[in-house]
Structure formats: C-alpha cells, structure tokens
Design a protein around this motif. Structure first.
Motif, PDB file in Angstrom:
ATOM      1  N   GLN A 265       0.867  -1.166   0.000  1.00 20.59           N
ATOM      2  CA  GLN A 265       0.000   0.000   0.000  1.00 20.59           C
ATOM      3  C   GLN A 265       0.910   1.224   0.000  1.00 20.59           C
ATOM      4  O   GLN A 265       2.048   1.174   0.481  1.00 20.59           O
ATOM      5  N   PRO A 266       0.434   2.321  -0.590  1.00 20.19           N
ATOM      6  CA  PRO A 266       1.300   3.512  -0.693  1.00 20.19           C
ATOM      7  C   PRO A 266       1.559   4.123   0.676  1.00 20.19           C
ATOM      8  O   PRO A 266       0.680   4.164   1.541  1.00 20.19           O
ATOM      9  N   ARG A 267       2.802   4.573   0.853  1.00 23.50           N
ATOM     10  CA  ARG A 267       3.190   5.269   2.077  1.00 23.50           C
ATOM     11  C   ARG A 267       3.798   6.603   1.669  1.00 23.50           C
ATOM     12  O   ARG A 267       4.200   6.803   0.538  1.00 23.50           O
ATOM     13  N   GLY A 268       3.883   7.510   2.593  1.00 25.79           N
ATOM     14  CA  GLY A 268       4.534   8.782   2.306  1.00 25.79           C
ATOM     15  C   GLY A 268       3.862   9.503   1.156  1.00 25.79           C
ATOM     16  O   GLY A 268       2.639   9.619   1.076  1.00 25.79           O
ATOM     17  N   THR A 269       4.675   9.980   0.200  1.00 26.57           N
ATOM     18  CA  THR A 269       4.185  10.742  -0.948  1.00 26.57           C
ATOM     19  C   THR A 269       4.119   9.860  -2.178  1.00 26.57           C
ATOM     20  O   THR A 269       5.057   9.107  -2.475  1.00 26.57           O
ATOM     21  N   ALA A 270       3.010   9.952  -2.894  1.00 27.41           N
ATOM     22  CA  ALA A 270       2.855   9.256  -4.170  1.00 27.41           C
ATOM     23  C   ALA A 270       2.809  10.304  -5.277  1.00 27.41           C
ATOM     24  O   ALA A 270       1.940  11.192  -5.258  1.00 27.41           O
ATOM     25  N   LEU A 271       3.740  10.239  -6.228  1.00 23.56           N
ATOM     26  CA  LEU A 271       3.794  11.186  -7.342  1.00 23.56           C
ATOM     27  C   LEU A 271       3.120  10.573  -8.563  1.00 23.56           C
ATOM     28  O   LEU A 271       3.385   9.419  -8.911  1.00 23.56           O
ATOM     29  N   VAL A 272       2.259  11.350  -9.227  1.00 23.74           N
ATOM     30  CA  VAL A 272       1.565  10.893 -10.424  1.00 23.74           C
ATOM     31  C   VAL A 272       1.796  11.910 -11.530  1.00 23.74           C
ATOM     32  O   VAL A 272       1.414  13.078 -11.386  1.00 23.74           O
ATOM     33  N   THR A 273       2.436  11.497 -12.613  1.00 31.84           N
ATOM     34  CA  THR A 273       2.559  12.382 -13.771  1.00 31.84           C
ATOM     35  C   THR A 273       1.277  12.307 -14.592  1.00 31.84           C
ATOM     36  O   THR A 273       0.593  11.285 -14.597  1.00 31.84           O
ATOM     37  N   GLY A 274       0.973  13.393 -15.304  1.00 33.30           N
ATOM     38  CA  GLY A 274      -0.330  13.454 -15.963  1.00 33.30           C
ATOM     39  C   GLY A 274      -1.434  13.401 -14.931  1.00 33.30           C
ATOM     40  O   GLY A 274      -2.520  12.886 -15.182  1.00 33.30           O
ATOM     41  N   GLY A 275      -1.157  13.971 -13.736  1.00 30.61           N
ATOM     42  CA  GLY A 275      -2.009  13.769 -12.582  1.00 30.61           C
ATOM     43  C   GLY A 275      -3.383  14.385 -12.665  1.00 30.61           C
ATOM     44  O   GLY A 275      -4.269  14.012 -11.891  1.00 30.61           O
ATOM     45  N   THR A 276      -3.595  15.351 -13.579  1.00 30.24           N
ATOM     46  CA  THR A 276      -4.920  15.958 -13.708  1.00 30.24           C
ATOM     47  C   THR A 276      -5.668  15.449 -14.925  1.00 30.24           C
ATOM     48  O   THR A 276      -6.782  15.903 -15.185  1.00 30.24           O
ATOM     49  N   GLY A 277      -5.074  14.530 -15.686  1.00 36.53           N
ATOM     50  CA  GLY A 277      -5.761  13.926 -16.823  1.00 36.53           C
ATOM     51  C   GLY A 277      -6.718  12.837 -16.365  1.00 36.53           C
ATOM     52  O   GLY A 277      -6.840  12.533 -15.168  1.00 36.53           O
ATOM     53  N   ALA A 278      -7.399  12.224 -17.316  1.00 34.79           N
ATOM     54  CA  ALA A 278      -8.398  11.209 -16.981  1.00 34.79           C
ATOM     55  C   ALA A 278      -7.756  10.022 -16.263  1.00 34.79           C
ATOM     56  O   ALA A 278      -8.254   9.564 -15.218  1.00 34.79           O
ATOM     57  N   LEU A 279      -6.642   9.519 -16.793  1.00 30.88           N
ATOM     58  CA  LEU A 279      -5.986   8.382 -16.161  1.00 30.88           C
ATOM     59  C   LEU A 279      -5.342   8.773 -14.839  1.00 30.88           C
ATOM     60  O   LEU A 279      -5.441   8.055 -13.844  1.00 30.88           O
ATOM     61  N   GLY A 280      -4.648   9.911 -14.846  1.00 28.70           N
ATOM     62  CA  GLY A 280      -3.985  10.357 -13.626  1.00 28.70           C
ATOM     63  C   GLY A 280      -4.957  10.591 -12.491  1.00 28.70           C
ATOM     64  O   GLY A 280      -4.672  10.248 -11.336  1.00 28.70           O
ATOM     65  N   SER A 281      -6.127  11.168 -12.783  1.00 27.10           N
ATOM     66  CA  SER A 281      -7.140  11.399 -11.747  1.00 27.10           C
ATOM     67  C   SER A 281      -7.644  10.080 -11.186  1.00 27.10           C
ATOM     68  O   SER A 281      -7.841   9.943  -9.966  1.00 27.10           O
ATOM     69  N   ALA A 282      -7.872   9.100 -12.067  1.00 27.14           N
ATOM     70  CA  ALA A 282      -8.338   7.793 -11.601  1.00 27.14           C
ATOM     71  C   ALA A 282      -7.285   7.133 -10.709  1.00 27.14           C
ATOM     72  O   ALA A 282      -7.606   6.538  -9.671  1.00 27.14           O
ATOM     73  N   VAL A 283      -6.017   7.237 -11.105  1.00 22.30           N
ATOM     74  CA  VAL A 283      -4.939   6.634 -10.307  1.00 22.30           C
ATOM     75  C   VAL A 283      -4.798   7.356  -8.971  1.00 22.30           C
ATOM     76  O   VAL A 283      -4.590   6.719  -7.925  1.00 22.30           O
ATOM     77  N   ALA A 284      -4.908   8.689  -8.980  1.00 23.68           N
ATOM     78  CA  ALA A 284      -4.802   9.442  -7.727  1.00 23.68           C
ATOM     79  C   ALA A 284      -5.898   9.036  -6.753  1.00 23.68           C
ATOM     80  O   ALA A 284      -5.656   8.865  -5.544  1.00 23.68           O
TER      81      ALA A 284
END
Length: 858
Positions: free
Chosen positions: A428-447
C-alpha cells in the motif's frame, strides 16, 4: 544484480582472514568414502569423499571454482544428463546446449509437486527414473499411439458472442467448504464471524461473488511475453547486395564488423552505408544501393552512442526514415533492424532506449508488410555461431520477425496468457505518491485509487497544475478520502523542472510511489511522420520516464509504475510515433529490475470513459475486438500487478474472434501462435483460395463484379460492418469513414488478397470502391480488363478464322447471331457524321465479306 549479505568476497584472499575460524567450525566434520564419485571443482580430480575434511571445504570457499572443467570431464567420461539438486537452480543455464539439464526444486516451490515435475522433465528428456521408488505400487500405462487431433464437436458461439467468464477455482473451493460443513473456513472465505446471523451472510455472499467475478475478469485480461526456442533449419543462403547501415561514429563497434562478416559468410555482397547524424529521409534514399536485395540496420546503436536529450531518439527516428526511404527509392528490399540487449530475454536489459525501435517495427509490420523484415536483438559479443543465426533469421528461413539471438539459440517472441493473479496482500502507498499526468483522466483515476488505499499525500504533476480543468473537484474528492493533495505545474520532460518538483516533497512524507501516466497522442501513419512528430509523442513518455528513473534511483521507493500501451506490445496502425515510447517503458522496467529497483510496466488496452480510447485509434481498437475496459476493473488489475511485483504485464479486454483475424489479415505473425483462442478459431490459417487464381477462371464479364465484391468486403471488415452491402460502391471512401489509418489497413488487406504491390495512397487515388475495383482489375489483367469494342471484334475475328469442324447448323447460328448483334449496335448509336457512317459501312462490309469467305454463308 542481487546483494549477497556477507562482509567478505568468496574465492578471494579475503577468505584467508576467516581460515582459522572456519577450520575450527568445520573440525567435527569426518569425511568418509561414498558410493558416488565426485568430480571436484576444487581439486580437479575425481574424489571418493574420503579427503573432504575441513581443509577441503575451506579451499572450496577460497579457491576458484573449476565448474567448466568439471563439466567437460564429465562429458568426456560419457555423462550427458545433469540434475542440479538445490532449493533453486542457478547452474543449469551455464551448461552446454547439447546436454540434458534439469533442476530439482525452485524458489517458493519446494514441495513434492515441484520435485515430481522436475523428475518428469528429466524423464521426457530421456532419463529413466526408478518409478517404483517414486510411486510404490503405481501402475504404468502407455500413451496413445495417435497424435492428439485437437478437434471439437460442440457448437461454436457466433462471432461477437462473449460467454460469461466463470470462477471455477474460487467456486470449487467455496462449495468444497460448504460440503464439509466447515463453518470456520466458510466464515473465513466470506470474511465473517462464525456466529454471524443469516442477515449478514447474504450480503457477504454477494460481496464474495463480486470479488470472484472481478478476479476472473481481470485474470482473463492479463497477458505476458515469453521467448520460445526456434527450431534450427538448414544454413541460410543470402544472395545479391545487402545494405548494412551503420551510424556515423559507430563503424568500429564490434557489432558492425560481426554482422558484416556474418552476411558475407552466407553469400551476400555487403555495402556498408555510414549514416551521418543529420541524415534525413531524402539523404537515406540517396545513400541506399539501387540493387539492394536486403537492408540490415544498426542505426539503433545511435541511441546509446550519442547521449543527450536531443539525440536520445536518433536511432528510432532514422530507422523510421529508412523505412520511408525504401519506399521513396522504389526498392523492394526488406528492412531488418538490429538492437543489442534491448529486450528482456535471458540477459540484462542494458540498452532500454534501443527498445524504441521495437515499438516502431511492430507498427511497420502492420502498415508496410511489403518492405518490413523484422527485429533482431543480439548479444554484445557476436561470434560466428551467433552470426550464422542472424543470417538465418534475416534470410527468412526461420519464418520469425521478432527474435533474440542468444547462446542457447534463436528465441522467438510470443504472447501468452499470464498465470492467475493472487489476492493483493502487503503493498500500500506510504509517504508521498507522485503521479505524472495527474490531472488527466488516467492520472485522476490513479490518484483516487491511491487515496482509497491510504496514500497520505499525492503529488499531481501536469503542465497546468491546479489550473487544469477539473483540478478543484479532484482536490475535493481526494481530500474527502483523507489524503493531502499538492498540484505541481511542470513540464516533466524537462529534467530541471522535474527535479525542482521533487525537491518540494515534504521530509515527513518522503517519496514512496511513482506512477507515470503522462502521454501525448499525435496519431499518424508511418509514411506521414517526421522527427518533430516522433519527438512530440516521445518527450512526455520517454524523457519523463528517464528523468524519473535517474532522479529517484537512490530513493527507497516501494513502487515505480509505468503506464505503457497496447500499441507498444502488439503494434497498432497509425501509432508509429506512440508505440516506440511505450516499448521503451517496458524495457526500462526490466532495466530497473536488473538494477534491483522496483518497477512495474503495464501495457494497457483502452480504458473506458476517457484517456487512451479517444480518437480514431480507439475506434479502430473497438472495431478490431479490443473494447474499453471498465476503469474500476483496470485499477484492480493495477493493484494486483503492483502488489505481486510484476515487471511487465499487458492488460486488455480482447475478443480473439475479431482481433486475431484483424491482426493477421495483412501479415501472419508467430507472436500470437501460442494463443489457444486463435488456434481454436483457425484465424491464423492462410486462405488458399487466392483471388487471382479464382478470377482467371471467370468469364471477363464476371471479373469486375467479383473484384468489386472483394473491395467492398474488405472495406466492410476494416470499418467493422458485418455485411459488404453496407459499403456503397459509388460513395467516396472519405464519406464512408476512412482516414489515413484505415486506408493503410484496407491497402494491406487488398495487397494480401491480390498479391499486387499497391501504393500507400491507394484509397485516396481511387476514391470509391467502384473506382478502386477498376484499378485493381486493370493491374491484375492488364489491357484485357479495359478492352475496347474494336479489341473485342479483333478477338472474335481471330476465333472465327479457324472454326474447326463446326457443322452447317452451327455456322448458320453464328452468322445469325452476328447479324443480330450488328443490328443492335447500329440501333443504339447516336447520329453519326458522314465520315463515321462511311467508316462503319466499310467495317460492316469487311465483316460480312469475312463471314461469307470463311463460313460460306450469304
């Protein structure tokens, strides 16, 4: 590489410091002679065991290991079967090719099942075990003496029908638990207290059923790539001139000389073409020898020879331009592209940038099968044996177009179903998780997925940051899940900008997870691409991934996830500049694995909602049997892949009835040869009823309609219609829905059907099915397809010169028919000028004079 948890180096002088301690610890060992002789890797002699005391085992740790010499002595003494008795085989791969080598157990497979499986492998290889000792009282039966026919006698579902997937393994366990009336086990399956009331059981059953369906569906979407040995064939024979293209400055590269020698040794005249860094499409066309019968490109070596962001794609771009140049120069030679350690097969991936050529090549195989040869990955050291294998591949004798040449032989690339996934356990994610394309459709779903799994902080990187459309709503959603959110406006393809963003990661929440979803689509067929368009698609995909890898490699990350694409794994027409970047991501994941770093690359099919299913390519995927996946199920596949530590997996919902036919329509591919769905459907079988042969046996009046039917049927298949009647023969292809991608597919289908070399602009040069059919008919049958009435009269005259043994009745009927036809011809004519009337009178007089003279009729 894997760190060994010791503070000294074995087989070196550092062991001397431990001599007294080791001898003291080993002093109680009392050696004795055994029944099995030992070919010692310490003394170089055959030992009976009586001298293997403490001193022997110290020497075993201190001195060089004479493994190769011991193996050669064993072979010289007649031993050809080797069994490595250990918890995990590590030495079998180092044994020669001509011996039988099997393990006993494997890591995480230490039970009786693995031991029996290894014994079975030995038995298949010719070893005769003592089966009575293995299975006391067991009964032996002979195998059938006939080959397995693989014929099915049940009804085949209609095309397009997708039967409901089952969860047999899960359900079997459930019903076994019920039959045993094991309440504790059943409560564990349903995640319930054993004393829970019935009102709690029904919702739990429903949830259990949904989990089972989810797992079954996701497992059916999962595929991986394997490499299979390709059977040896007769030595390759090459003829004519072969162009060997080498990047400027790489002429002294060992691969350049080795490949040249390999081609020459098999009969080719090799013309080495040195390609400058600035060479473009036109320059390459001018450099190619006009008589080339084959082209072998080493231009991929430029990826690692000329470092720097601006040249990181030089090899991929110039191989693309080389493919274009072959068409510009009018050459029929096939192009083979060579890389070295760019694919994940039996050796570390040390050149992931070169893998971009593999992405481009998979698209080239579909768009330009007439000029594409294939892809070959070579080891760093190409000896004569490896060179001969390379020559066999490029000669076409092996029938493979995606291969790796290794010490063990030629290995062909294959798609296989991935094994069933396990239930996610510890990640499971700990600390900070960085997502590139974070405001796109895929990035939002992953976030959102990361937040739901407890990520304390998500850092969403995109070009517009918090000013991107939908960013405020995304912040609200993530905050409601208890996750801290930071938006960063950044061009992640710029190393300095990305480094500055990483510097903002809070110390109390260090970077733990990286998910790279950023991508830019700029679809176009290969012939229309240039360096700028390749750069536009590769910069956010390739450069960002490279920077993330370099900037985080010293950090203790728990996950480094790369969103790759179906296009890089299979090849997709129209994505020749998108597929290379995705193939690089897959290779980068393997490279990180080899460095001992976490990495997971997932080659996604299209997602539902938005993202990768947009545009013409998404529509093409749907027509070819690759529909969008539900995002919730795709995220479940992501969770399972990351939790299991998968380095690479392809995840796509594929309807093999449709996809297999579409994928192999223009170029048969052994990449899919091990998919049982294709073998069952027979979609890989060639069509023996070729069109030219069928047309040759038809009357000319029927040929045009037959060709038109083929054009309409192939156009309907490309557009996803079920009937050829849905394609109007007089309507323009553009109005029917064709674009540059589908036009190339139709060209390739017609090329396969007719055997003609057809231009890429075929559909646009002949804008309707009717016009295209007329063009194809002319190419197939020359002037006969467009013969004028006078040509037909000449043919009739030639036929009547020798009427053979025709009786009087036949002669009379022929004459009457000719007179009737002449009357119809005159009645249907427009008003003539005097010259035309005189000409027709003369012609008709000549005709009747011929009839009277030859047939004796008046």
């Amino acid at each position: 590489a894997k760190r060994v948890p010791v503070d000294y180096a074995s087989h070196s002088s550092q062991v001397d410091d431990l001599r007294e301690e080791l001898l003291d610890v080993l002093a109680p060992v009392t050696p004795r002679a055994g029944e099995v002789p030992v070919y010692s890797t310490v003394t170089g002699r055959v030992e009976d065991g009586s001298a293997m005391g403490a001193e022997y085992w110290f020497d075993n740790l201190r001195n060089p290991v004479e493994f190769a010499d011991a193996v050669e002595r064993l072979r010289a003494d007649g031993f050809g079967t080797f069994v490595e008795c250990s918890p995990h085989p590590v030495l079998t791969m180092a044994l020669p090719d001509d011996v039988v080598a099997v393990g006993s157990l494997r890591r995480d497979e230490g039970g009786l099942d693995r031991l029996l499986l290894s014994l079975g492998e030995a038995a298949v290889a010719g070893v005769t075990p003592d089966w009575d000792a293995v299975i006391p009282g067991g009964r032996r039966v002979d195998l059938p003496t006939y080959p397995f026919q693989q014929k099915h006698y049940w009804l085949v579902p209609p095309e397009g029908h997708r039967p409901e997937r089952t969860v047999d393994d899960v359900e079997s366990r459930f019903w076994d638990t019920v039959e045993r009336e094991d309440l504790d086990d059943l409560a564990g399956v349903l995640d319930l207290d054993p004393a829970a009331p019935l009102s709690d059981v029904v919702p739990a059953l429903s949830a259990w059923r949904r989990r089972g369906r989810t797992r079954s569906t996701v497992d059916a979407w999962r595929y991986r790539v394997d490499w299979r040995p390709v059977p040896d064939t007769a030595p390759a024979v090459l003829t004519g001139t072969w162009a060997l293209l080498v990047p400027d400055g790489v002429g002294d590269h060992p691969l350049a000389d080795a490949t040249r020698q390999a081609l020459m040794r098999r009969g080719a005249d090799v013309d080495v073409v040195v390609v400058p860094a600035a060479a473009d499409r036109a320059a390459l066309a001018a450099q190619l020898p006009s008589d080339a019968e084959g082209v072998l490109s080493l231009l991929a070596l430029a990826e690692d020879t000329y470092p720097g962001q601006t040249s990181a794609r030089r090899g991929a771009v110039q191989n693309l331009q080389l493919l274009q140049a072959l068409g510009d120069a009018g050459l029929t030679a096939r192009l083979w592209c060579v890389t070295s350690h760019a694919v994940d097969v039996r050796s570390p991936v040390s050149a992931p940038l070169q893998a971009m050529v593999w992405g481009m090549g998979r698209v080239a195989a579909l768009e330009h099968p007439e000029r594409w040869g294939g892809l070959v990955d070579l080891p760093a050291d190409v000896d004569d044996r490896a060179g001969d294998r390379l020559a066999a591949v490029v000669s076409g004798a092996l029938g493979e177009d995606q291969v790796a040449v290794r010490d063990v032989g030629v290995l062909g690339r294959r798609l296989v179903q991935a094994p069933p996934s396990r239930e996610p356990e510890g990640w499971q994610p700990r600390g900070t998780a960085l997502v590139t394309g974070g405001t796109g459709a895929l990035g939002s779903a992953v976030a959102t997925w990361l937040a739901e799994r407890g990520a304390p902080h998500v850092l969403l990187v995109s070009r517009r940051g918090e000013h991107a459309p939908g960013a405020p709503r995304l912040r609200e959603r993530l905050t409601a899940l208890g996750t801290r959110v930071t938006f960063a406006a950044c061009d992640a393809g710029d190393r300095d900008q990305l480094a500055a963003v990483l510097d903002t990661v809070p110390e109390e929440l260090p970077l733990d997870t990286v998910v790279h979803t950023a991508a830019v689509l700029d679809d176009g067929v290969l012939d229309a691409l240039d360096a700028d368009r390749v750069d536009r698609a590769c910069r956010p995909k390739v450069d960002t991934a490279l920077h993330l890898h370099e900037l985080t490699r010293e950090l203790p990350l728990s996950a480094f996830v790369l969103f790759s694409s179906f296009a890089g794994t299979f090849g997709t027409p129209g994505q020749g500049n998108y597929a290379p970047g995705n193939a690089y991501l897959d290779a980068l994941a393997a490279h990180r694995r080899d460095l001992g770093l976490p990495a997971t690359s997932i080659a996604w099919g299209p997602w539902g909602g938005a993202g990768m299913a947009d545009g013409a390519v998404g529509e093409l995927a749907r027509r070819h049997g690759v529909p969008e996946m539900e995002p919730e199920l795709a995220l479940e596949a992501l969770h399972r892949a990351v939790d299991a530590g998968d380095v690479f997996t392809a995840v796509a919902d594929i309807d093999w009835n449709r996809f297999g036919t579409a994928f192999t329509a223009t170029r048969p591919s052994r990449f899919l040869s091990e998919m049982p769905q294709l073998r069952a459907n027979g979609t890989s079988e060639p069509d023996e009823d070729d069109l030219p042969t069928r047309l040759a046996g038809m009357p000319e009046a029927e040929r045009e309609r037959a060709v038109l039917d083929v054009v309409r049927a192939q156009a309907a298949a490309v557009l996803g219609h079920t009937e050829a009647d849905e394609v109007d023969e007089d309507r323009a292809f553009r109005e029917l829905g064709f674009d540059s991608v589908t036009a190339v597919e139709l060209r390739n289908r017609l090329r396969t059907a007719t055997g003609l070399a057809l231009p890429a602009a075929l559909v646009f040069d002949h804008p309707s099915p009717q016009a295209l059919a007329e063009y194809l008919l002319g190419d197939l049958f020359g002037d006969a397809a467009a013969a004028s009435p006078l040509d037909e009269v000449d043919r009739l005259a030639a036929a009547l010169v020798d009427p053979g043994e025709a009786d009087a009745t036949t002669r009379t009927r022929v004459a009457q028919r000719l007179q009737a036809l002449l009357a119809q011809w005159r009645d249907g004519e427009p008003e003539k000028t005097e010259d035309a009337e005189d000409f027709d009178s003369a012609t008709s007089a000549d005709m009747f004079d011929f009839i009277d003279r030859e047939l004796g009729l008046s």
